[in-house]
Enzyme design. Structure first.
Site, PDB file in Angstrom:
ATOM      1  N   HIS A 173     -44.559  71.417  25.363  1.00  0.00           N
ATOM      2  CA  HIS A 173     -43.216  70.949  24.996  1.00  0.00           C
ATOM      3  C   HIS A 173     -42.479  70.324  26.185  1.00  0.00           C
ATOM      4  O   HIS A 173     -41.278  70.534  26.360  1.00  0.00           O
ATOM      5  CB  HIS A 173     -42.421  72.117  24.422  1.00  0.00           C
ATOM      6  CG  HIS A 173     -41.325  71.716  23.496  1.00  0.00           C
ATOM      7  ND1 HIS A 173     -40.229  70.984  23.905  1.00  0.00           N
ATOM      8  CD2 HIS A 173     -41.162  71.923  22.174  1.00  0.00           C
ATOM      9  CE1 HIS A 173     -39.436  70.783  22.874  1.00  0.00           C
ATOM     10  NE2 HIS A 173     -39.975  71.331  21.803  1.00  0.00           N
ATOM     11  N   GLU A 302     -44.521  65.869  21.280  1.00  0.00           N
ATOM     12  CA  GLU A 302     -45.404  67.027  21.131  1.00  0.00           C
ATOM     13  C   GLU A 302     -46.582  66.705  20.215  1.00  0.00           C
ATOM     14  O   GLU A 302     -46.427  66.696  19.001  1.00  0.00           O
ATOM     15  CB  GLU A 302     -44.619  68.200  20.547  1.00  0.00           C
ATOM     16  CG  GLU A 302     -43.287  68.462  21.214  1.00  0.00           C
ATOM     17  CD  GLU A 302     -42.300  69.132  20.260  1.00  0.00           C
ATOM     18  OE1 GLU A 302     -42.692  70.059  19.530  1.00  0.00           O
ATOM     19  OE2 GLU A 302     -41.138  68.721  20.233  1.00  0.00           O
TER      20      GLU A 302
HETATM   21  C1  GAL Z   1     -38.572  70.786  18.793  1.00  0.00           C
HETATM   22  C2  GAL Z   1     -37.988  71.093  17.458  1.00  0.00           C
HETATM   23  C3  GAL Z   1     -36.505  70.992  17.615  1.00  0.00           C
HETATM   24  C4  GAL Z   1     -36.020  71.983  18.638  1.00  0.00           C
HETATM   25  C5  GAL Z   1     -36.821  71.778  19.918  1.00  0.00           C
HETATM   26  C6  GAL Z   1     -36.508  72.825  20.962  1.00  0.00           C
HETATM   27  O1  GAL Z   1     -39.957  70.776  18.740  1.00  0.00           O
HETATM   28  O2  GAL Z   1     -38.460  70.201  16.478  1.00  0.00           O
HETATM   29  O3  GAL Z   1     -35.853  71.198  16.382  1.00  0.00           O
HETATM   30  O4  GAL Z   1     -36.183  73.287  18.154  1.00  0.00           O
HETATM   31  O5  GAL Z   1     -38.168  71.811  19.683  1.00  0.00           O
HETATM   32  O6  GAL Z   1     -35.188  72.747  21.402  1.00  0.00           O
END
Ligand code: GAL
Length: 336
Positions: A173, A302
């Site tokens: 992430h 991601e």
């Molecule tokens: C993403 C997700 C978002 C938020 C983010 C973390 O992958 O789709 O809604 O949760 O991670 O802040």
């Protein structure tokens, strides 16, 4: 070259940072907590420039906030009602966003302390999770290797091995911002090898409907200004992207996404069928990054199997059979 240092503490245990430097002076730093990709710095005339959104204070990585650089698992994205079928079993996992299980749930891989070791060009981390820990079936050993090559590529290999049938859909992430200063990513150009994206209702659990990108702000088939595309998203509640782009069959030598700003380009390679693009649309000072935290301060891309694969096999298979490890790879190539 590799060096390690203890830079924070978590529940009385040290958090160790492993830094690798390649021949062009690029440095990658990985933390054992959350198997976090903490920094990627390039040498510039003005000193080191970090291309990742990193918290100022390493202790913040132990709080559930934004998942920067974290390894996400066992299952990236959202599991609606925190329930799914696995063989004959209806599995319920812990919720951490209303009734939804997001990013592996409250005790997912991103919240664990991993065992780490490093060489001159790799950091390898392992973590054992049981059903008692994170609520997913089977005892899972997750192994992640980050490699920094001399050609300025970062290769992330994520392996799951389980003693019972389970699910495994990991990702990383990391958030990018290629500006040297505090500007947002609105001045970046983005290309994505995607013709369609998933319909998301208010709870962001995909409905299964697939929407064409052509003629919408989702069309990144050629290099497109992120600022312009996000202007086109101001009519949405999200006011930016937090979306699942579907990636069709493609030549694996071609990137699934290319992000650039000024002289810096990041290409992302993956053989998964989805790319979740999140443009930090509502971030504020509660995420204390090195850069001033604000909407659009970073972009996460991601690579993963489409999140609705857990309920609909038409979108892929994320099951992991007992005794049959599976490795997923994400590769970033950086030029500057
Ligand atoms: C993403 C997700 C978002 C938020 C983010 C973390 O992958 O789709 O809604 O949760 O991670 O802040």
């Amino acid at each position: 070259m590799m060096k390690s240092s203890q830079i924070a503490e978590y529940e009385g245990q040290p958090i160790t940072a492993y830094t690798i430097e390649n021949k062009s002076g690029v440095q990658m730093t990985v933390l054992d907590y959350g198997a976090t990709w903490y920094q990627l710095t390039i040498p510039t005339a003005e000193g080191r420039q970090n291309l990742l959104m990193s918290f100022k204070d390493v202790a913040d990585y132990t709080e559930p906030s934004g998942y920067p650089g974290k390894i996400i698992g066992r299952v990236a994205g959202r599991i609606g009602d925190s329930q799914f079928k696995l063989g004959d079993r209806l599995v319920t996992v812990p919720a951490n966003e209303g009734t939804t299980c997001l990013h592996g749930g409250p005790n997912g891989l991103s919240t664990r302390m991993w065992q780490a070791s490093a060489t001159d060009d790799t950091v390898t981390l392992t973590c054992d999770v049981t059903e008692a820990i994170d609520g997913f079936p089977g005892n899972l050993t997750a192994t992640v290797t980050y490699q920094l090559t001399d050609s300025n590529q970062v290769i992330i290999k994520m392996t799951g091995a389980s003693d019972a049938l389970t699910v495994f859909n990991p990702t990383n992430h990391v958030y990018w911002n290629l500006n040297a200063g505090d500007e947002t990513v609105l001045n970046h150009q983005l290309t994505i090898a995607s013709d369609s994206h998933l319909e998301l209702p208010a709870n962001k659990v995909p409905t299964g409907a697939v929407i064409d990108n052509a003629g919408t702000p989702f069309d990144f088939t050629t290099a497109t200004s992120l600022g312009k595309a996000i202007d086109g998203m101001q009519v949405t509640d999200e006011k930016g992207f937090d979306d699942v782009f579907l990636i069709g069959e493609h030549d694996e030598a071609q990137p699934v996404a290319t992000l650039s700003a000024g002289a810096i380009t990041v290409e992302e390679y993956s053989n998964r069928n989805a790319l979740v693009v999140f443009t930090t649309n509502k971030f504020d000072q509660s995420q204390a990054f090195e850069k001033t935290s604000q909407p659009y301060v970073g972009i996460a891309m991601e690579a993963q199997t489409a999140p609705n694969a857990i309920s609909d096999s038409a979108f892929g298979d994320i099951t992991l059979a007992a005794g049959t490890p599976r490795t997923e790879e994400i590769r970033y190539a950086i030029t500057f």
